[in-house]
Design a protein around this motif. Structure first.
Motif, PDB file in Angstrom:
ATOM      1  N   THR A   1       0.848  -1.192   0.000  1.00  0.00           N
ATOM      2  CA  THR A   1       0.000   0.000   0.000  1.00  0.00           C
ATOM      3  C   THR A   1       0.882   1.239   0.000  1.00  0.00           C
TER       4      THR A   1
ATOM      5  N   ARG B   1       2.677  10.071  -4.395  1.00  0.00           N
ATOM      6  CA  ARG B   1       1.704  10.353  -5.448  1.00  0.00           C
ATOM      7  C   ARG B   1       2.280  11.330  -6.477  1.00  0.00           C
TER       8      ARG B   1
ATOM      9  N   ARG C   1      -3.699  -0.873  -9.429  1.00  0.00           N
ATOM     10  CA  ARG C   1      -4.873  -0.526  -8.617  1.00  0.00           C
ATOM     11  C   ARG C   1      -5.622  -1.807  -8.300  1.00  0.00           C
ATOM     12  N   ASN C   2      -6.110  -1.906  -7.064  1.00  0.00           N
ATOM     13  CA  ASN C   2      -6.929  -3.066  -6.716  1.00  0.00           C
ATOM     14  C   ASN C   2      -8.382  -2.779  -7.118  1.00  0.00           C
TER      15      ASN C   2
ATOM     16  N   GLY D   1     -10.815  -1.845  -5.479  1.00  0.00           N
ATOM     17  CA  GLY D   1     -11.343  -0.631  -4.856  1.00  0.00           C
ATOM     18  C   GLY D   1     -10.657   0.638  -5.345  1.00  0.00           C
TER      19      GLY D   1
ATOM     20  N   GLN E   1      -7.487   1.364  -4.975  1.00  0.00           N
ATOM     21  CA  GLN E   1      -6.334   1.749  -4.161  1.00  0.00           C
ATOM     22  C   GLN E   1      -5.037   1.340  -4.852  1.00  0.00           C
ATOM     23  N   ARG E   2      -4.021   2.183  -4.662  1.00  0.00           N
ATOM     24  CA  ARG E   2      -2.718   1.907  -5.260  1.00  0.00           C
ATOM     25  C   ARG E   2      -2.072   0.698  -4.587  1.00  0.00           C
ATOM     26  N   ARG E   3      -1.409  -0.097  -5.415  1.00  0.00           N
ATOM     27  CA  ARG E   3      -0.638  -1.233  -4.919  1.00  0.00           C
ATOM     28  C   ARG E   3       0.715  -1.207  -5.627  1.00  0.00           C
TER      29      ARG E   3
END
Length: 151
Positions: free
Chosen positions: A7, A23, A35-36, A38, A40-42
């Motif tokens: 994360t 970012r 991105r997952n 949801g 969110q960045r991975r």
């Protein structure tokens, strides 16, 4: 790994960078998180090294554009190898060597005429009579690499 990567908080903890900085580096195309479901960045574990390299290179005076150019030579589908990093280090080393040479020359010439045309130092009449350095253009010509015309 793509769906279950690190994360932004993990990356932040490992690099010491604020999430906003991470970012920003993403917006500068220095890292490319997945991105997952949801959104969110991975990040990949290799991104820790990429971001560490960015921080070190910036401290050495490299611009984000220069850093991006070098990082673009690294593979995105696998972690960079030692050989990949060695190649980048060699190129950066050449740039640093050139900078060191310029700084050494600056240090050695700083007390004498720098070819700026000011003629304010007594020695300017010896090093730059009649402001000959100005023929090459504006600015501190000798510090910019020009040689005195009588050499």
């Amino acid at each position: 790994m793509k769906k279950h990567g690190l994360t932004i908080g993990d990356i932040s903890a490992r690099t010491g960078l604020a999430p906003s900085a991470i970012r920003h580096y993403e917006s500068e195309s220095l890292v490319f998180p997945d991105r997952n479901e949801g959104g969110q960045r991975r990040y990949q574990r290799a991104d820790v090294r990429r971001l560490s390299f960015v921080m070190i290179a910036q401290q050495l005076g490299f611009t984000l554009a220069e850093i991006r150019t070098e990082l673009s030579t690294l593979p995105l589908d696998r972690a960079p190898t030692k050989a990949d990093w060695t190649r980048i280090s060699r190129r950066f080393g050449q740039v640093l060597d050139a900078r060191i040479d310029r700084m050494t020359a600056l240090r050695e010439r700083l007390a004498s005429c720098i070819g700026c045309g000011c003629l304010s130092l007594q020695s300017c009449q010896l090093y730059n009579p009649e402001d000959r350095a100005a023929r090459a253009g504006a600015g501190p010509r000798y510090l910019m690499g020009d040689r005195p015309l009588d050499e």
